[in-house]
Design a protein around this motif. Structure first.
Motif, PDB file in Angstrom:
ATOM      1  N   THR A 156       0.788  -1.243   0.000  1.00  0.00           N
ATOM      2  CA  THR A 156       0.000   0.000   0.000  1.00  0.00           C
ATOM      3  C   THR A 156       0.818   1.289   0.000  1.00  0.00           C
ATOM      4  OG1 THR A 156      -2.022   0.971   0.889  1.00  0.00           O
ATOM      5  CG2 THR A 156      -0.369   0.320   2.500  1.00  0.00           C
ATOM      6  N   THR A 157       0.135   2.380  -0.372  1.00  0.00           N
ATOM      7  CA  THR A 157       0.733   3.716  -0.468  1.00  0.00           C
ATOM      8  C   THR A 157       1.506   4.094   0.790  1.00  0.00           C
ATOM      9  OG1 THR A 157      -1.326   4.280  -1.625  1.00  0.00           O
ATOM     10  CG2 THR A 157       0.159   6.090  -1.110  1.00  0.00           C
ATOM     11  N   THR A 158       0.842   3.925   1.947  1.00  0.00           N
ATOM     12  CA  THR A 158       1.456   4.331   3.212  1.00  0.00           C
ATOM     13  C   THR A 158       2.756   3.577   3.446  1.00  0.00           C
ATOM     14  OG1 THR A 158      -0.581   5.053   4.206  1.00  0.00           O
ATOM     15  CG2 THR A 158       1.086   4.261   5.728  1.00  0.00           C
ATOM     16  N   ASN A 190      -7.040   0.713  -5.362  1.00  0.00           N
ATOM     17  CA  ASN A 190      -7.275   1.915  -4.560  1.00  0.00           C
ATOM     18  C   ASN A 190      -8.538   2.650  -5.041  1.00  0.00           C
ATOM     19  OD1 ASN A 190      -4.660   1.006  -4.135  1.00  0.00           O
ATOM     20  ND2 ASN A 190      -3.853   3.020  -3.698  1.00  0.00           N
ATOM     21  N   THR A 194     -11.237   0.285  -3.078  1.00  0.00           N
ATOM     22  CA  THR A 194     -11.448   1.065  -1.852  1.00  0.00           C
ATOM     23  C   THR A 194     -12.640   1.992  -2.020  1.00  0.00           C
ATOM     24  OG1 THR A 194      -9.056   1.074  -1.688  1.00  0.00           O
ATOM     25  CG2 THR A 194     -10.234   2.324  -0.033  1.00  0.00           C
ATOM     26  N   GLY A 221      -6.551  11.545  -3.893  1.00  0.00           N
ATOM     27  CA  GLY A 221      -5.602  10.654  -4.581  1.00  0.00           C
ATOM     28  C   GLY A 221      -6.397   9.540  -5.240  1.00  0.00           C
ATOM     29  N   TRP A 222      -5.770   8.394  -5.423  1.00  0.00           N
ATOM     30  CA  TRP A 222      -6.453   7.283  -6.097  1.00  0.00           C
ATOM     31  C   TRP A 222      -7.693   6.850  -5.326  1.00  0.00           C
ATOM     32  CZ3 TRP A 222      -5.681   6.486 -10.904  1.00  0.00           C
ATOM     33  CH2 TRP A 222      -4.449   6.845 -11.468  1.00  0.00           C
ATOM     34  N   VAL A 223      -7.531   6.725  -3.994  1.00  0.00           N
ATOM     35  CA  VAL A 223      -8.670   6.285  -3.188  1.00  0.00           C
ATOM     36  C   VAL A 223      -9.754   7.360  -3.173  1.00  0.00           C
ATOM     37  CG1 VAL A 223      -9.412   5.620  -0.873  1.00  0.00           C
ATOM     38  CG2 VAL A 223      -7.213   4.800  -1.732  1.00  0.00           C
ATOM     39  N   GLU A 242      -8.240  19.079  -0.027  1.00  0.00           N
ATOM     40  CA  GLU A 242      -6.927  18.658  -0.529  1.00  0.00           C
ATOM     41  C   GLU A 242      -5.862  19.637  -0.039  1.00  0.00           C
ATOM     42  OE1 GLU A 242      -4.583  17.020  -1.879  1.00  0.00           O
ATOM     43  OE2 GLU A 242      -5.558  15.247  -2.642  1.00  0.00           O
ATOM     44  N   LYS A 247      -4.329  18.280  -7.591  1.00  0.00           N
ATOM     45  CA  LYS A 247      -5.407  17.338  -7.252  1.00  0.00           C
ATOM     46  C   LYS A 247      -6.698  18.111  -6.920  1.00  0.00           C
ATOM     47  CE  LYS A 247      -2.729  13.478  -6.744  1.00  0.00           C
ATOM     48  NZ  LYS A 247      -1.939  13.286  -5.559  1.00  0.00           N
ATOM     49  N   GLY A 276      -3.579   9.225   4.033  1.00  0.00           N
ATOM     50  CA  GLY A 276      -2.305   8.667   4.494  1.00  0.00           C
ATOM     51  C   GLY A 276      -1.590   9.650   5.418  1.00  0.00           C
ATOM     52  N   ASP A 277      -2.270  10.693   5.845  1.00  0.00           N
ATOM     53  CA  ASP A 277      -1.672  11.759   6.658  1.00  0.00           C
ATOM     54  C   ASP A 277      -2.174  11.630   8.114  1.00  0.00           C
ATOM     55  OD1 ASP A 277      -0.352  14.070   7.347  1.00  0.00           O
ATOM     56  OD2 ASP A 277      -1.379  15.358   5.913  1.00  0.00           O
ATOM     57  N   SER A 298     -10.481   5.730   5.786  1.00  0.00           N
ATOM     58  CA  SER A 298     -10.140   4.562   4.980  1.00  0.00           C
ATOM     59  C   SER A 298      -8.690   4.617   4.541  1.00  0.00           C
ATOM     60  CB  SER A 298     -11.091   4.417   3.785  1.00  0.00           C
ATOM     61  OG  SER A 298     -11.246   3.053   3.470  1.00  0.00           O
ATOM     62  N   HIS A 300      -4.598   4.217   5.548  1.00  0.00           N
ATOM     63  CA  HIS A 300      -4.038   2.993   6.118  1.00  0.00           C
ATOM     64  C   HIS A 300      -4.015   2.950   7.646  1.00  0.00           C
ATOM     65  CE1 HIS A 300      -1.953  -0.768   5.835  1.00  0.00           C
ATOM     66  NE2 HIS A 300      -1.238  -0.365   6.865  1.00  0.00           N
ATOM     67  N   ASN A 345     -13.394   0.147   5.437  1.00  0.00           N
ATOM     68  CA  ASN A 345     -13.810  -0.907   4.497  1.00  0.00           C
ATOM     69  C   ASN A 345     -13.477  -2.294   5.034  1.00  0.00           C
ATOM     70  OD1 ASN A 345     -11.068  -0.368   4.149  1.00  0.00           O
ATOM     71  ND2 ASN A 345     -11.061  -1.035   2.031  1.00  0.00           N
TER      72      ASN A 345
HETATM   73  N1  LIG Z   1      -8.778   1.170   2.828  1.00  0.00           N
HETATM   74  C1  LIG Z   1      -8.046   0.444   2.006  1.00  0.00           C
HETATM   75  O1  LIG Z   1      -8.257  -0.736   1.805  1.00  0.00           O
HETATM   76  C2  LIG Z   1      -6.940   1.119   1.263  1.00  0.00           C
HETATM   77  C3  LIG Z   1      -6.571   0.698  -0.024  1.00  0.00           C
HETATM   78  C4  LIG Z   1      -5.577   1.403  -0.718  1.00  0.00           C
HETATM   79  C5  LIG Z   1      -4.946   2.464  -0.094  1.00  0.00           C
HETATM   80  N2  LIG Z   1      -5.290   2.797   1.195  1.00  0.00           N
HETATM   81  C6  LIG Z   1      -4.692   3.926   1.908  1.00  0.00           C
HETATM   82  O2  LIG Z   1      -5.410   5.106   1.571  1.00  0.00           O
HETATM   83  C7  LIG Z   1      -4.544   6.247   1.707  1.00  0.00           C
HETATM   84  C8  LIG Z   1      -4.589   7.046   0.404  1.00  0.00           C
HETATM   85  O3  LIG Z   1      -4.091   6.231  -0.659  1.00  0.00           O
HETATM   86  P1  LIG Z   1      -3.987   6.814  -2.160  1.00  0.00           P
HETATM   87  O4  LIG Z   1      -3.457   5.704  -2.994  1.00  0.00           O
HETATM   88  O5  LIG Z   1      -5.229   7.530  -2.519  1.00  0.00           O
HETATM   89  O6  LIG Z   1      -2.808   7.880  -1.925  1.00  0.00           O
HETATM   90  P2  LIG Z   1      -2.480   9.167  -2.803  1.00  0.00           P
HETATM   91  O7  LIG Z   1      -1.100   9.544  -2.410  1.00  0.00           O
HETATM   92  O8  LIG Z   1      -2.803   8.909  -4.252  1.00  0.00           O
HETATM   93  O9  LIG Z   1      -3.539  10.266  -2.264  1.00  0.00           O
HETATM   94  C9  LIG Z   1      -3.499  10.861  -1.005  1.00  0.00           C
HETATM   95  C10 LIG Z   1      -3.974  12.305  -1.184  1.00  0.00           C
HETATM   96  O10 LIG Z   1      -4.185  12.898   0.088  1.00  0.00           O
HETATM   97  C11 LIG Z   1      -3.769  14.257  -0.008  1.00  0.00           C
HETATM   98  N3  LIG Z   1      -3.525  14.782   1.349  1.00  0.00           N
HETATM   99  C12 LIG Z   1      -2.445  14.613   2.153  1.00  0.00           C
HETATM  100  N4  LIG Z   1      -2.619  15.280   3.314  1.00  0.00           N
HETATM  101  C13 LIG Z   1      -3.837  15.868   3.239  1.00  0.00           C
HETATM  102  C14 LIG Z   1      -4.585  16.693   4.125  1.00  0.00           C
HETATM  103  N5  LIG Z   1      -4.103  17.046   5.320  1.00  0.00           N
HETATM  104  N6  LIG Z   1      -5.816  17.114   3.713  1.00  0.00           N
HETATM  105  C15 LIG Z   1      -6.320  16.787   2.492  1.00  0.00           C
HETATM  106  N7  LIG Z   1      -5.637  16.014   1.612  1.00  0.00           N
HETATM  107  C16 LIG Z   1      -4.417  15.550   1.984  1.00  0.00           C
HETATM  108  C17 LIG Z   1      -2.526  14.199  -0.886  1.00  0.00           C
HETATM  109  O11 LIG Z   1      -2.256  15.473  -1.460  1.00  0.00           O
HETATM  110  C18 LIG Z   1      -2.952  13.175  -1.928  1.00  0.00           C
HETATM  111  O12 LIG Z   1      -3.563  13.758  -3.054  1.00  0.00           O
HETATM  112  C19 LIG Z   1      -3.170   5.666   2.052  1.00  0.00           C
HETATM  113  O13 LIG Z   1      -3.019   5.672   3.461  1.00  0.00           O
HETATM  114  C20 LIG Z   1      -3.251   4.231   1.564  1.00  0.00           C
HETATM  115  O14 LIG Z   1      -2.333   3.380   2.215  1.00  0.00           O
HETATM  116  C21 LIG Z   1      -6.295   2.173   1.861  1.00  0.00           C
END
Ligand SMILES: NC(=O)c1ccc[n+]([C@@H]2O[C@H](COP(=O)([O-])OP(=O)(O)OC[C@H]3O[C@@H](n4cnc5c(N)ncnc54)[C@H](O)[C@@H]3O)[C@@H](O)[C@H]2O)c1
Length: 423
Positions: A156-158, A190, A194, A221-223, A242, A247, A276-277, A298, A300, A345
């Motif tokens: 995963t991203t985190t 994602n 997700t 982001g992707w999620v 954001e 984005k 992820g923050d 949702s 990590h 989830n």
């Molecule tokens: N629930 C699940 O099953 C699952 C699946 C995949 C990923 N994840 C987790 O979801 C999180 C996001 O993954 P992703 O692939 O979308 O990552 P990503 O890096 O594509 O997107 C994260 C977004 O959050 C933004 N961001 C950061 N700090 C912020 C804040 N304070 N306020 C608003 N926006 C902020 C970033 O600019 C970025 O656009 C990660 O922690 C990842 O590990 C969870």
């Protein structure tokens, strides 16, 4: 931790039959993994390799474990989140498939880390992680084992962010392939996985109607993209917050309202953090949220909602449904946190549908094979998934879906690779 004579720690081995049914149900939607499994059975690319995996212990993960086992791997599995284990699946892996499994849904923090150490007792040569906890414990508490390890993968991203930080600081002791970075992982798992399963978790936990609600998505982001478009499809009024200007602009042009969390906090009915923050929802936001607001994460780790601050501010806290904690504020407002702020989830639903995990885990299996073959030539850094693996997963998935695509003609190949031809 109570390890059984067979070296497992699961809730109840009697659940194995139920778990086996779940594993087989998921397998029906995992044709790519099944094709890889067949090839692995005959070519044995992982023969004798000790693998420790720290993944969400779900029926889809079980199918990955069976694929690795078919390839000859000797496996230990622990949970990558205390709330995401399916106890029946864990029982089936331990009882029916002789895979050392250390995972109990709802395990406390100490047990969670004891389970990671138990998986490391297996003396892995390959690590497979989701969030980098296994790698982190190995580097901190089991340094003497680092010499055994030839490589690892990260889901995963985190985890990828943590591992890149380790590589930059020169402390990463072996190569890691970042499965998350494969297009066939993050663009599908994602976004679609997700995106759908997060809504599923919120709905199962609360049974709220999304239509007409103001639904705040933190992180585009992707999620976040997947979640926002699905919430819109349910008729919610979606707001995006954001910190990245590109984005944020994309979210605005995709048709969502974009604003600061301080403003969104006053409007939202449902808030979901996927950044992820840390402390994305914090004291200043809790102060202005409406009575009845629902807060879920949702991303990590359970760090995105500042639960400590919320706990300090609340006059009382009580469980009002199995995955819902009501925080009653001094002024009488009630804020509802789902799944203790952990991945909703998985805490409130069943995680991703098998059809997307098919692709993510096909990448995991092929990356494990890649590490077994190429470890000697890899450096101690984080690698992207090789392009051939990404294309192979997409090709196999299309094949399984019965979709055929065009191929470039010789004329087109020449045209696309030359700079001389113009109008
Ligand atoms: N629930 C699940 O099953 C699952 C699946 C995949 C990923 N994840 C987790 O979801 C999180 C996001 O993954 P992703 O692939 O979308 O990552 P990503 O890096 O594509 O997107 C994260 C977004 O959050 C933004 N961001 C950061 N700090 C912020 C804040 N304070 N306020 C608003 N926006 C902020 C970033 O600019 C970025 O656009 C990660 O922690 C990842 O590990 C969870």
């Amino acid at each position: 931790m109570k390890v059984s004579s067979k070296g497992n720690d699961v809730k109840d081995l009697q659940l194995a039959t139920q778990g086996q049914d779940l594993i087989e149900w998921a397998a029906r939607e995992m044709p790519v993994l099944s094709l890889i499994s067949k090839r692995f059975s005959s070519s044995q690319p992982l023969k004798g390799l000790r693998v420790a995996a720290c993944l969400h212990v779900t029926s889809e993960t079980a199918n990955l474990m069976l694929t690795l086992k078919a390839g000859g791997a000797d496996l230990a599995l622990c949970a990558s989140n205390p709330l995401s284990t399916n106890d029946a699946v864990a029982a089936a892996l331990a009882a029916n498939h002789n895979i050392k499994t250390y995972a109990i849904r709802g395990e406390d923090n100490d047990t969670y880390y004891e389970h990671i150490l138990a998986a490391l007792d297996h003396r892995p040569q390959v690590t497979m992680d989701d969030g980098a906890d296994l790698v982190s414990v190995l580097h901190k508490a089991r340094r003497e084992q680092l010499g055994d390890v030839i490589g690892g993968t990260e889901e995963t991203t985190t985890g990828v962010i943590r591992l890149r930080a380790m590589a930059e600081h020169g402390v990463l002791a072996y190569p890691i392939v970042a499965v998350n970075e494969a297009d066939t992982k993050h663009m599908f798992d994602n976004r679609y996985g997700t995106g759908q399963s997060t809504l599923d978790g919120i709905i199962r936990s609360t049974n709220v109607l999304l239509a007409g609600k103001t639904f705040v998505v933190a992180g585009y982001g992707w999620v976040g993209r997947g979640l926002a478009s699905r919430a819109k499809g349910h008729g919610a009024d979606v707001v995006v917050t954001e910190v990245d200007s590109v984005k944020a602009l994309e979210a605005a042009m995709d048709g969502f309202r974009v604003m600061k969390m301080n403003d969104a906090a006053k409007e939202g009915d449902i808030f979901v953090t996927v950044t992820g923050d840390v402390n994305v929802l914090d004291r200043e936001h809790f102060e202005v949220m409406k009575d009845g607001a629902i807060l879920a994460n949702s991303g990590h780790f359970n760090s995105e909602i500042n639960l400590k601050a919320l706990d300090d501010m609340a006059k009382s806290v009580r469980q009002v449904r199995p995955s819902v904690q009501e925080y009653k504020m001094a002024d009488g407002r009630r804020l509802h946190v789902l799944g203790e702020g952990r991945l909703i989830n998985l805490a409130g639903a069943e995680g991703h549908p098998a059809a997307v995990m098919d692709m993510s885990f096909a990448n995991q299996a092929l990356c494990a094979e890649y590490i077994a073959k190429n470890a000697k030539s890899l450096e101690k850094k984080v690698y992207d998934v090789p392009e051939e693996i990404d294309s192979e997963v997409a090709r196999l998935k299309l094949h399984a879906m019965g979709i055929r695509i065009d191929t470039l003609t010789e004329e087109q190949k020449k045209y696309l690779s030359s700079w001389e031809e113009g109008t």
